[in-house]
Design a protein around this motif. Structure first.
Motif, PDB file in Angstrom:
ATOM      1  N   VAL A  13      28.032  84.838  52.759  1.00 46.98           N
ATOM      2  CA  VAL A  13      29.330  85.181  53.263  1.00 46.98           C
ATOM      3  C   VAL A  13      30.439  84.727  52.377  1.00 46.98           C
ATOM      4  O   VAL A  13      30.945  83.628  52.306  1.00 46.98           O
ATOM      5  CB  VAL A  13      29.717  84.172  54.525  1.00 46.98           C
ATOM      6  CG1 VAL A  13      30.900  84.636  55.485  1.00 46.98           C
ATOM      7  CG2 VAL A  13      28.374  84.389  55.587  1.00 46.98           C
ATOM      8  N   ALA A  14      30.579  85.640  51.330  1.00 44.56           N
ATOM      9  CA  ALA A  14      31.437  85.578  50.050  1.00 44.56           C
ATOM     10  C   ALA A  14      33.037  84.985  50.365  1.00 44.56           C
ATOM     11  O   ALA A  14      33.650  84.447  49.547  1.00 44.56           O
ATOM     12  CB  ALA A  14      30.975  86.732  49.190  1.00 44.56           C
ATOM     13  N   HIS A  15      33.373  85.343  51.522  1.00 45.15           N
ATOM     14  CA  HIS A  15      34.988  85.384  51.804  1.00 45.15           C
ATOM     15  C   HIS A  15      35.039  83.845  52.014  1.00 45.15           C
ATOM     16  O   HIS A  15      36.292  83.493  52.324  1.00 45.15           O
ATOM     17  CB  HIS A  15      35.524  86.264  52.814  1.00 45.15           C
ATOM     18  CG  HIS A  15      35.088  86.096  54.224  1.00 45.15           C
ATOM     19  ND1 HIS A  15      33.952  86.612  54.663  1.00 45.15           N
ATOM     20  CD2 HIS A  15      35.360  85.494  55.164  1.00 45.15           C
ATOM     21  CE1 HIS A  15      33.472  86.394  56.011  1.00 45.15           C
ATOM     22  NE2 HIS A  15      34.626  85.488  56.287  1.00 45.15           N
ATOM     23  N   HIS A  16      34.107  83.103  52.370  1.00 47.00           N
ATOM     24  CA  HIS A  16      34.232  81.874  52.299  1.00 47.00           C
ATOM     25  C   HIS A  16      34.324  81.017  51.217  1.00 47.00           C
ATOM     26  O   HIS A  16      34.241  79.750  51.296  1.00 47.00           O
ATOM     27  CB  HIS A  16      33.070  81.127  53.335  1.00 47.00           C
ATOM     28  CG  HIS A  16      33.094  81.362  54.675  1.00 47.00           C
ATOM     29  ND1 HIS A  16      32.208  81.208  55.702  1.00 47.00           N
ATOM     30  CD2 HIS A  16      34.212  81.959  55.419  1.00 47.00           C
ATOM     31  CE1 HIS A  16      32.650  81.446  56.823  1.00 47.00           C
ATOM     32  NE2 HIS A  16      33.941  82.138  56.683  1.00 47.00           N
ATOM     33  N   ARG A  17      34.235  81.467  50.088  1.00 46.43           N
ATOM     34  CA  ARG A  17      34.464  81.032  48.749  1.00 46.43           C
ATOM     35  C   ARG A  17      36.013  80.745  48.533  1.00 46.43           C
ATOM     36  O   ARG A  17      36.687  81.591  49.016  1.00 46.43           O
ATOM     37  CB  ARG A  17      34.052  81.514  47.627  1.00 46.43           C
ATOM     38  CG  ARG A  17      32.475  81.783  47.677  1.00 46.43           C
ATOM     39  CD  ARG A  17      32.169  82.443  46.307  1.00 46.43           C
ATOM     40  NE  ARG A  17      30.568  82.611  46.130  1.00 46.43           N
ATOM     41  CZ  ARG A  17      29.977  83.485  45.105  1.00 46.43           C
ATOM     42  NH1 ARG A  17      31.040  83.818  44.345  1.00 46.43           N
ATOM     43  NH2 ARG A  17      28.796  83.889  45.396  1.00 46.43           N
ATOM     44  N   PRO A  18      36.453  79.840  47.710  1.00 41.25           N
ATOM     45  CA  PRO A  18      35.856  78.914  47.085  1.00 41.25           C
ATOM     46  C   PRO A  18      35.734  77.610  48.031  1.00 41.25           C
ATOM     47  O   PRO A  18      36.830  77.364  48.799  1.00 41.25           O
ATOM     48  CB  PRO A  18      36.677  78.545  45.961  1.00 41.25           C
ATOM     49  CG  PRO A  18      37.943  79.047  46.329  1.00 41.25           C
ATOM     50  CD  PRO A  18      37.847  80.050  47.135  1.00 41.25           C
ATOM     51  N   ARG A  19      34.749  77.222  48.127  1.00 44.23           N
ATOM     52  CA  ARG A  19      34.496  75.647  48.800  1.00 44.23           C
ATOM     53  C   ARG A  19      33.843  74.787  48.005  1.00 44.23           C
ATOM     54  O   ARG A  19      32.961  74.941  47.220  1.00 44.23           O
ATOM     55  CB  ARG A  19      33.777  76.131  50.131  1.00 44.23           C
ATOM     56  CG  ARG A  19      33.514  74.811  50.742  1.00 44.23           C
ATOM     57  CD  ARG A  19      33.089  75.508  52.504  1.00 44.23           C
ATOM     58  NE  ARG A  19      33.924  75.998  53.072  1.00 44.23           N
ATOM     59  CZ  ARG A  19      33.649  76.856  54.077  1.00 44.23           C
ATOM     60  NH1 ARG A  19      32.716  76.697  54.589  1.00 44.23           N
ATOM     61  NH2 ARG A  19      34.828  77.600  54.711  1.00 44.23           N
ATOM     62  N   LEU A  20      34.583  73.381  48.040  1.00 46.72           N
ATOM     63  CA  LEU A  20      33.873  72.533  47.192  1.00 46.72           C
ATOM     64  C   LEU A  20      32.891  71.411  48.153  1.00 46.72           C
ATOM     65  O   LEU A  20      33.617  71.078  49.178  1.00 46.72           O
ATOM     66  CB  LEU A  20      34.731  71.874  46.421  1.00 46.72           C
ATOM     67  CG  LEU A  20      35.358  72.786  45.494  1.00 46.72           C
ATOM     68  CD1 LEU A  20      36.609  71.934  44.751  1.00 46.72           C
ATOM     69  CD2 LEU A  20      34.581  73.300  44.364  1.00 46.72           C
ATOM     70  N   SER A  21      31.744  70.960  47.398  1.00 49.48           N
ATOM     71  CA  SER A  21      31.059  69.805  48.397  1.00 49.48           C
ATOM     72  C   SER A  21      32.005  68.402  47.999  1.00 49.48           C
ATOM     73  O   SER A  21      32.897  68.657  47.035  1.00 49.48           O
ATOM     74  CB  SER A  21      30.070  69.853  47.835  1.00 49.48           C
ATOM     75  OG  SER A  21      29.964  69.118  46.280  1.00 49.48           O
ATOM     76  N   PRO A  22      31.544  67.533  48.724  1.00 48.17           N
ATOM     77  CA  PRO A  22      32.032  66.261  48.578  1.00 48.17           C
ATOM     78  C   PRO A  22      32.049  65.527  47.115  1.00 48.17           C
ATOM     79  O   PRO A  22      32.522  64.868  46.413  1.00 48.17           O
ATOM     80  CB  PRO A  22      31.308  65.226  49.520  1.00 48.17           C
ATOM     81  CG  PRO A  22      30.841  66.148  50.435  1.00 48.17           C
ATOM     82  CD  PRO A  22      30.579  67.481  49.932  1.00 48.17           C
ATOM     83  N   ILE A  23      30.953  66.235  46.230  1.00 43.36           N
ATOM     84  CA  ILE A  23      30.844  65.855  44.916  1.00 43.36           C
ATOM     85  C   ILE A  23      31.447  66.727  43.936  1.00 43.36           C
ATOM     86  O   ILE A  23      31.539  66.362  42.684  1.00 43.36           O
ATOM     87  CB  ILE A  23      29.309  65.693  44.401  1.00 43.36           C
ATOM     88  CG1 ILE A  23      28.582  66.984  44.436  1.00 43.36           C
ATOM     89  CG2 ILE A  23      28.551  64.662  45.104  1.00 43.36           C
ATOM     90  CD1 ILE A  23      26.997  67.079  43.682  1.00 43.36           C
TER      91      ILE A  23
END
Length: 100
Positions: A13-23
């Motif tokens: 589901v590429a339109h959910h990029r960019p997303r970053l993790s807690p790290i």
């Protein structure tokens, strides 16, 4: 959980990029078909997180947010962690999901 054969496909589901993790590393959201059987039911979405040396797969909601930080699988790459779950990555299309 590691499967020796692929039984499904994982579509990003590429339109959910960019997303970053807690790290601070990128998170990629995949929709699984068929859904993965996990403790407590089924999961149709996973979040794949690239760590410093390892890539992790976690159960996610329909928006790609991690809902359980217990790793389903670990491997060296995104493709390998999806394969460890029994899925091949389909790159020919993007699925639609709820707005981020």
């Amino acid at each position: 959980m590691v499967h020796k054969t692929t039984f499904g496909t994982a579509v990003e589901v590429a339109h959910h990029r960019p997303r970053l993790s807690p790290i601070g590393s990128p998170v990629r959201h995949f929709r699984l078909q068929p859904e993965l059987t996990v403790k407590g039911g089924g999961a149709s979405d996973v979040a794949v997180v690239q760590g410093f040396k390892t890539t992790y797969a976690f159960v996610a909601d329909a928006r790609g947010e991690v809902v359980d930080w217990l790793a389903l699988a670990t491997a060296g790459t995104c493709v390998a962690v999806l394969a460890a779950l029994g899925y091949s990555q389909e790159t020919s299309r993007d699925v639609q999901g709820p707005a981020a």
